[in-house]
Design a protein around this motif. Structure first.
Motif, PDB file in Angstrom:
ATOM      1  N   ASN A  76       8.195  34.329   5.461  1.00 18.75           N
ATOM      2  CA  ASN A  76       7.996  34.541   6.891  1.00 18.75           C
ATOM      3  C   ASN A  76       7.965  33.254   7.706  1.00 18.75           C
ATOM      4  OD1 ASN A  76       7.761  37.404   6.646  1.00 18.75           O
ATOM      5  ND2 ASN A  76       5.746  37.061   5.742  1.00 18.75           N
ATOM      6  N   VAL A  77       8.141  32.099   7.047  1.00 10.94           N
ATOM      7  CA  VAL A  77       8.095  30.818   7.767  1.00 10.94           C
ATOM      8  C   VAL A  77       9.287  30.742   8.721  1.00 10.94           C
ATOM      9  CG1 VAL A  77       8.254  28.311   7.545  1.00 10.94           C
ATOM     10  CG2 VAL A  77       6.818  29.609   5.968  1.00 10.94           C
ATOM     11  N   GLU A  78       8.987  30.529   9.997  1.00 14.03           N
ATOM     12  CA  GLU A  78      10.052  30.372  10.987  1.00 14.03           C
ATOM     13  C   GLU A  78      10.030  29.018  11.675  1.00 14.03           C
ATOM     14  OE1 GLU A  78       9.115  32.959  14.672  1.00 14.03           O
ATOM     15  OE2 GLU A  78       8.209  33.993  12.962  1.00 14.03           O
ATOM     16  N   LEU A  79       8.990  28.214  11.398  1.00 17.88           N
ATOM     17  CA  LEU A  79       8.929  26.869  11.941  1.00 17.88           C
ATOM     18  C   LEU A  79       8.241  25.965  10.923  1.00 17.88           C
ATOM     19  CD1 LEU A  79       9.265  24.796  14.231  1.00 17.88           C
ATOM     20  CD2 LEU A  79       7.039  25.538  15.109  1.00 17.88           C
ATOM     21  N   THR A  80       8.924  24.871  10.567  1.00 17.87           N
ATOM     22  CA  THR A  80       8.343  23.887   9.656  1.00 17.87           C
ATOM     23  C   THR A  80       8.197  22.575  10.399  1.00 17.87           C
ATOM     24  OG1 THR A  80       9.375  24.942   7.733  1.00 17.87           O
ATOM     25  CG2 THR A  80       8.620  22.680   7.462  1.00 17.87           C
ATOM     26  N   LEU A  81       6.994  22.036  10.379  1.00 13.76           N
ATOM     27  CA  LEU A  81       6.712  20.734  10.976  1.00 13.76           C
ATOM     28  C   LEU A  81       6.746  19.702   9.861  1.00 13.76           C
ATOM     29  CD1 LEU A  81       3.727  21.726  13.296  1.00 13.76           C
ATOM     30  CD2 LEU A  81       6.195  21.920  13.699  1.00 13.76           C
ATOM     31  N   LEU A  82       7.711  18.799   9.926  1.00 13.37           N
ATOM     32  CA  LEU A  82       7.859  17.760   8.912  1.00 13.37           C
ATOM     33  C   LEU A  82       7.137  16.515   9.405  1.00 13.37           C
ATOM     34  CD1 LEU A  82      11.639  18.275   8.081  1.00 13.37           C
ATOM     35  CD2 LEU A  82       9.643  19.165   6.837  1.00 13.37           C
ATOM     36  N   VAL A  83       5.927  16.325   8.893  1.00 15.69           N
ATOM     37  CA  VAL A  83       5.037  15.278   9.379  1.00 15.69           C
ATOM     38  C   VAL A  83       5.206  14.021   8.529  1.00 15.69           C
ATOM     39  CG1 VAL A  83       2.643  14.685   9.895  1.00 15.69           C
ATOM     40  CG2 VAL A  83       3.419  17.052  10.155  1.00 15.69           C
ATOM     41  N   GLY A  84       5.925  13.045   9.075  1.00 15.24           N
ATOM     42  CA  GLY A  84       6.115  11.779   8.390  1.00 15.24           C
ATOM     43  C   GLY A  84       7.412  11.724   7.594  1.00 15.24           C
ATOM     44  N   ALA A  85       7.776  10.500   7.229  1.00 18.97           N
ATOM     45  CA  ALA A  85       9.067  10.247   6.585  1.00 18.97           C
ATOM     46  C   ALA A  85       9.198  10.898   5.218  1.00 18.97           C
ATOM     47  CB  ALA A  85       9.294   8.740   6.468  1.00 18.97           C
ATOM     48  N   TYR A  86       8.126  10.991   4.437  1.00 21.64           N
ATOM     49  CA  TYR A  86       8.247  11.588   3.099  1.00 21.64           C
ATOM     50  C   TYR A  86       8.670  13.049   3.190  1.00 21.64           C
ATOM     51  CZ  TYR A  86       6.035   7.381   1.323  1.00 21.64           C
ATOM     52  OH  TYR A  86       5.757   6.068   1.012  1.00 21.64           O
ATOM     53  N   ALA A  87       8.050  13.790   4.089  1.00 19.96           N
ATOM     54  CA  ALA A  87       8.415  15.203   4.261  1.00 19.96           C
ATOM     55  C   ALA A  87       9.822  15.326   4.831  1.00 19.96           C
ATOM     56  CB  ALA A  87       7.404  15.894   5.178  1.00 19.96           C
ATOM     57  N   GLN A  88      10.167  14.454   5.758  1.00 21.54           N
ATOM     58  CA  GLN A  88      11.493  14.504   6.364  1.00 21.54           C
ATOM     59  C   GLN A  88      12.570  14.196   5.337  1.00 21.54           C
ATOM     60  OE1 GLN A  88      10.926  11.818   9.669  1.00 21.54           O
ATOM     61  NE2 GLN A  88       9.256  13.092  10.442  1.00 21.54           N
ATOM     62  N   ASP A  89      12.360  13.185   4.517  1.00 23.64           N
ATOM     63  CA  ASP A  89      13.346  12.827   3.499  1.00 23.64           C
ATOM     64  C   ASP A  89      13.531  13.950   2.483  1.00 23.64           C
ATOM     65  OD1 ASP A  89      13.753  10.366   4.698  1.00 23.64           O
ATOM     66  OD2 ASP A  89      12.464   9.269   3.305  1.00 23.64           O
ATOM     67  N   TRP A  90      12.442  14.622   2.111  1.00 24.34           N
ATOM     68  CA  TRP A  90      12.542  15.700   1.124  1.00 24.34           C
ATOM     69  C   TRP A  90      13.263  16.913   1.713  1.00 24.34           C
ATOM     70  CZ3 TRP A  90      11.383  20.776   0.300  1.00 24.34           C
ATOM     71  CH2 TRP A  90      11.445  21.218  -1.016  1.00 24.34           C
ATOM     72  N   ALA A  91      12.905  17.298   2.915  1.00 19.46           N
ATOM     73  CA  ALA A  91      13.423  18.543   3.501  1.00 19.46           C
ATOM     74  C   ALA A  91      14.796  18.382   4.150  1.00 19.46           C
ATOM     75  CB  ALA A  91      12.431  19.078   4.534  1.00 19.46           C
ATOM     76  N   LEU A  92      15.147  17.152   4.517  1.00 22.70           N
ATOM     77  CA  LEU A  92      16.411  16.916   5.232  1.00 22.70           C
ATOM     78  C   LEU A  92      17.264  15.888   4.488  1.00 22.70           C
ATOM     79  CD1 LEU A  92      14.821  16.554   8.796  1.00 22.70           C
ATOM     80  CD2 LEU A  92      15.940  18.599   7.865  1.00 22.70           C
ATOM     81  N   PRO A  93      17.556  16.122   3.212  1.00 25.94           N
ATOM     82  CA  PRO A  93      18.302  15.101   2.461  1.00 25.94           C
ATOM     83  C   PRO A  93      19.671  14.845   3.094  1.00 25.94           C
ATOM     84  CG  PRO A  93      18.283  17.178   1.256  1.00 25.94           C
ATOM     85  CD  PRO A  93      17.354  17.343   2.437  1.00 25.94           C
ATOM     86  N   GLY A  94      19.936  13.560   3.315  1.00 23.85           N
ATOM     87  CA  GLY A  94      21.208  13.172   3.896  1.00 23.85           C
ATOM     88  C   GLY A  94      21.324  13.405   5.398  1.00 23.85           C
ATOM     89  N   ARG A  95      20.270  13.936   6.014  1.00 25.95           N
ATOM     90  CA  ARG A  95      20.320  14.231   7.447  1.00 25.95           C
ATOM     91  C   ARG A  95      19.359  13.384   8.266  1.00 25.95           C
ATOM     92  NH1 ARG A  95      19.281  20.209   8.490  1.00 25.95           N
ATOM     93  NH2 ARG A  95      20.002  19.631  10.560  1.00 25.95           N
ATOM     94  N   THR A  96      18.515  12.609   7.600  1.00 29.40           N
ATOM     95  CA  THR A  96      17.556  11.799   8.342  1.00 29.40           C
ATOM     96  C   THR A  96      18.242  10.562   8.902  1.00 29.40           C
ATOM     97  OG1 THR A  96      16.896  10.635   6.327  1.00 29.40           O
ATOM     98  CG2 THR A  96      15.582  12.551   6.962  1.00 29.40           C
ATOM     99  N   GLY A  97      17.621   9.984   9.910  1.00 32.13           N
ATOM    100  CA  GLY A  97      18.139   8.754  10.499  1.00 32.13           C
ATOM    101  C   GLY A  97      17.815   7.556   9.635  1.00 32.13           C
ATOM    102  N   ARG A  98      18.235   6.408  10.102  1.00 31.17           N
ATOM    103  CA  ARG A  98      17.966   5.167   9.378  1.00 31.17           C
ATOM    104  C   ARG A  98      16.473   4.902   9.275  1.00 31.17           C
ATOM    105  NH1 ARG A  98      17.319   0.254  11.103  1.00 31.17           N
ATOM    106  NH2 ARG A  98      17.901   0.761  13.235  1.00 31.17           N
ATOM    107  N   THR A  99      15.729   5.308  10.325  1.00 32.75           N
ATOM    108  CA  THR A  99      14.276   5.148  10.338  1.00 32.75           C
ATOM    109  C   THR A  99      13.642   6.489  10.717  1.00 32.75           C
ATOM    110  OG1 THR A  99      14.171   4.613  12.696  1.00 32.75           O
ATOM    111  CG2 THR A  99      14.525   2.762  11.163  1.00 32.75           C
ATOM    112  N   MET A 100      12.337   6.580  10.523  1.00 36.91           N
ATOM    113  CA  MET A 100      11.638   7.790  10.938  1.00 36.91           C
ATOM    114  C   MET A 100      11.788   7.996  12.443  1.00 36.91           C
ATOM    115  SD  MET A 100       7.614   8.837  10.727  1.00 36.91           S
ATOM    116  CE  MET A 100       7.246   7.733  12.090  1.00 36.91           C
ATOM    117  N   THR A 101      11.745   6.919  13.205  1.00 34.62           N
ATOM    118  CA  THR A 101      11.919   7.028  14.659  1.00 34.62           C
ATOM    119  C   THR A 101      13.268   7.649  14.989  1.00 34.62           C
ATOM    120  OG1 THR A 101      10.470   5.128  15.029  1.00 34.62           O
ATOM    121  CG2 THR A 101      11.957   5.732  16.830  1.00 34.62           C
TER     122      THR A 101
END
Length: 194
Positions: A118-143
């Motif tokens: 039922n998850v319809e919104l995921t908040l990716l808090v910080g670079a570790y979560a972003q890198d795991w959930a968005l492989p190959g889609r993250t920017g050069r930096t967390m910013t």
């Protein structure tokens, strides 16, 4: 395996025990009704001691960004928290906490997400979560990743860690609280029906 059984297995997990400076205490808080999933990096010391995710100043700031109070955050089954690692990784002598051990996500994350349909919104808090959930889609930096937040919506919103350590980042990037936080509050309110 039902969600309750998986959560019991996670609570009993001691896989990182030999590598932690303390007894493992997995902290994860999700239910079958979870519609908003907060994926941070790992519990901090206060969360480790209390067993309650975001039970600290970081949680206060996160709730402010979300536009919810403490009672809503912990009382609504639609809001869940499952970090990249479920146990406090310990304090780095150079400052801050150690990064989340990747072993935890490898052991549990796919199994857990599969039981949260039922998850319809995921908040990716910080670079570790972003890198795991968005492989190959993250920017050069967390910013860069957070600045591209519109590219991931409406089901994913990358956020900085709400730690007091990021106060300077927030001052350097006023667009976050001017653009991202208001959108986040709207999405949360729509999902919670408030």
């Amino acid at each position: 395996m039902p969600l309750d059984a998986l959560l019991a297995d996670i609570a009993a997990c001691r896989a990182c025990g030999p590598y932690l400076p303390h007894v493992p205490r997995p902290v994860v808080r999700v239910r079958a009704e979870t519609r908003i999933l907060i994926a941070g990096q790992a519990p901090g010391r206060v969360v480790h001691e209390t067993g309650l995710p975001f039970n600290d100043r970081s949680g206060d700031r996160l709730r402010q960004w979300m536009g919810v109070d403490r009672e809503t955050f912990y009382g609504r089954p639609e809001i869940g928290v499952a970090a990249m690692a479920f146990c406090f990784p310990g304090t780095n002598p150079k400052g801050g906490d150690f990064p989340p051990p990747p072993r935890c996500a490898a052991l549990w994350r796919a199994q857990l997400l599969a039981r949260l349909p039922n998850v319809e919104l995921t908040l990716l808090v910080g670079a570790y979560a972003q890198d795991w959930a968005l492989p190959g889609r993250t920017g050069r930096t967390m910013t860069d990743t957070i600045a591209a937040w519109r590219d991931f919506g409406p089901n994913v919103i990358p956020l900085p860690h709400p730690s007091w350590r990021n106060t300077a980042w927030l001052k350097r990037n006023p667009w976050f609280e001017a653009e991202v936080a208001p959108y986040l509050r709207q999405r949360i309110a729509a999902i919670l029906g408030s």
